[in-house]
Design a protein around this motif. Structure first.
Motif, short mmCIF file in Angstrom:
data_model
loop_
_atom_site.label_atom_id
_atom_site.label_comp_id
_atom_site.label_asym_id
_atom_site.label_seq_id
_atom_site.Cartn_x
_atom_site.Cartn_y
_atom_site.Cartn_z
N ALA A 32 -80.22 81.41 -58.15
CA ALA A 32 -79.19 80.31 -58.92
C ALA A 32 -78.11 81.26 -59.58
O ALA A 32 -76.79 80.78 -59.59
CB ALA A 32 -80.14 79.57 -59.69
N GLU A 33 -78.69 82.31 -60.28
CA GLU A 33 -77.70 83.12 -60.86
C GLU A 33 -76.92 83.90 -59.77
O GLU A 33 -75.36 83.95 -60.11
CB GLU A 33 -78.54 84.34 -61.73
CG GLU A 33 -79.15 83.68 -63.01
CD GLU A 33 -80.05 84.65 -63.73
OE1 GLU A 33 -79.23 85.85 -63.97
OE2 GLU A 33 -81.10 84.58 -63.95
N ALA A 34 -77.10 84.20 -58.88
CA ALA A 34 -76.43 84.74 -57.71
C ALA A 34 -75.31 83.92 -57.19
O ALA A 34 -74.21 84.28 -57.02
CB ALA A 34 -77.17 85.44 -56.38
N TRP A 35 -75.77 82.61 -57.27
CA TRP A 35 -74.93 81.68 -56.64
C TRP A 35 -73.73 81.51 -57.59
O TRP A 35 -72.55 81.28 -57.24
CB TRP A 35 -75.36 80.37 -56.68
CG TRP A 35 -74.59 79.18 -55.97
CD1 TRP A 35 -74.46 77.97 -56.73
CD2 TRP A 35 -73.71 79.13 -54.90
NE1 TRP A 35 -73.48 77.01 -56.29
CE2 TRP A 35 -72.81 77.85 -55.15
CE3 TRP A 35 -73.39 79.90 -53.94
CZ2 TRP A 35 -72.06 77.28 -54.33
CZ3 TRP A 35 -72.29 79.49 -53.00
CH2 TRP A 35 -71.72 78.32 -53.18
N ARG A 36 -74.01 81.60 -58.73
CA ARG A 36 -72.94 81.28 -60.03
C ARG A 36 -72.08 82.84 -59.74
O ARG A 36 -70.81 82.69 -59.90
CB ARG A 36 -73.41 81.38 -61.27
CG ARG A 36 -73.99 79.97 -61.60
CD ARG A 36 -74.40 79.74 -63.10
NE ARG A 36 -75.52 80.56 -63.46
CZ ARG A 36 -76.68 80.07 -63.59
NH1 ARG A 36 -77.12 78.93 -63.05
NH2 ARG A 36 -77.84 80.72 -64.06
N ASP A 37 -72.56 83.73 -59.57
CA ASP A 37 -71.78 84.92 -59.35
C ASP A 37 -70.59 84.92 -58.09
O ASP A 37 -69.64 85.14 -58.08
CB ASP A 37 -72.54 86.11 -59.21
CG ASP A 37 -73.48 86.65 -60.24
OD1 ASP A 37 -73.05 86.34 -61.47
OD2 ASP A 37 -74.54 87.13 -60.19
N LEU A 38 -71.27 84.23 -57.12
CA LEU A 38 -70.37 84.06 -56.08
C LEU A 38 -69.31 83.08 -56.33
O LEU A 38 -68.33 83.21 -55.73
CB LEU A 38 -71.21 83.50 -54.86
CG LEU A 38 -72.41 84.49 -54.01
CD1 LEU A 38 -72.85 83.72 -53.05
CD2 LEU A 38 -71.75 85.80 -53.58
N GLN A 39 -69.68 81.87 -56.95
CA GLN A 39 -68.65 80.84 -57.19
C GLN A 39 -67.54 81.63 -58.12
O GLN A 39 -66.26 81.28 -58.03
CB GLN A 39 -69.23 80.01 -58.12
CG GLN A 39 -70.13 78.93 -57.17
CD GLN A 39 -70.56 77.88 -58.03
OE1 GLN A 39 -71.31 78.07 -59.06
NE2 GLN A 39 -70.72 76.38 -57.48
N LEU A 40 -68.15 82.31 -59.06
CA LEU A 40 -67.05 83.29 -59.91
C LEU A 40 -66.07 84.06 -59.06
O LEU A 40 -64.86 84.31 -59.24
CB LEU A 40 -67.85 84.23 -60.88
CG LEU A 40 -66.93 85.02 -61.87
CD1 LEU A 40 -66.00 84.19 -62.74
CD2 LEU A 40 -68.09 85.93 -62.60
#
Length: 257
Positions: A243-251
């Motif tokens: 979930a944290e990695a997905w937020r990094d990709l969105q950023l």
């Protein structure tokens, strides 16, 4: 009864002859002896008997000495093509490591560049192969990319023993990675893992997450936005971090679509 008491006298004789030829002429002595002391003047070493000539000396083989890479302040190739040729030559810091040097993959002119620490343990002949590579491909697909539309490179172009970049090579590899990024000049840079994050941003992933870090290229070039995140193999071991990695990709994708 007991152990076999028969002896192979020919084998024993051969062993004794080998020790004699090696210079061992006594096993014990009543007084200590300095075997490394030079012989007294006029006392020559015992000559070998004519019937037992000295064995021919084996040819000396010069040890392999890895080429010394240029110092950190040495002038590096100024084009990406020349840099890639230089980077896979015998002067690369990883040239003395055990394993092939893995060149970058994908499109060098891509807007997105991804930097990992080194090839994976499961597939050391490629970048992000094995199970970690499958997860990485899924991550790219989630943001509308594939390997042909990114530029994938590594901090260490060969997998070191233990999977960790040697401490004595860290500074050199970081300098080369920064030069590599300057030559590629991507708009976005995704740094996967602590080693890649330290090389480009000076800190591990955890304190660098959550913000788009500015990364200067050469004078006259625009800044790149860098995002530090967890490597795929970490996500395989700790799925809760996806979930944290997905937020990094969105950023990472903000302003890049």
């Amino acid at each position: 009864m007991g152990a076999d008491q028969r002896l192979d006298w020919e084998l024993a004789k051969s062993a004794l002859n080998w020790w004699r030829d090696a210079g061992v002429d006594v096993l014990v002595d009543e007084a200590p002896r300095d075997w490394l002391a030079p012989l007294p003047e006029g006392l020559a070493p015992e000559r070998r008997t004519p019937e037992r000539p000295a064995p021919a000396a084996a040819p000396r083989v010069a040890p392999h000495i890895a080429p010394t890479p240029p110092p950190l302040d040495a002038k590096l190739p100024e084009t990406l093509e020349a840099f890639l040729v230089w980077r896979t030559s015998d002067v690369a810091p990883e040239a003395s490591w055990s394993g092939p040097l893995i060149a970058p993959e994908g499109d060098p002119a891509a807007r997105l560049m991804v930097l990992v620490d080194c090839p994976e343990r499961d597939a050391p002949e490629a970048l992000l192969g094995g199970p970690a590579g499958k997860l990485f491909d899924a991550m790219l697909a989630a943001i509308g990319f594939d390997r042909a539309r990114i530029y994938l490179a590594a901090l260490g172009w060969c997998r070191p023993l233990g999977g960790r970049v040697p401490a004595e090579s860290t500074a050199r590899l970081a300098a080369l990675a920064r030069h590599h990024v300057q030559l590629a000049a991507p708009e976005r840079l995704l740094l996967l893992g602590n080693a890649a994050s330290r090389a480009l941003l000076g800190a591990d992933v955890t304190p660098m997450r959550g913000s788009l870090q500015p990364l200067n290229h050469k004078v006259g070039q625009d800044q790149a936005g860098a995002v530090a995140s967890y490597p795929p193999r970490f996500l395989l071991e700790r799925p809760a971090a996806k979930a944290e990695a997905w937020r990094d990709l969105q950023l990472l994708m903000r302003g890049l679509a």
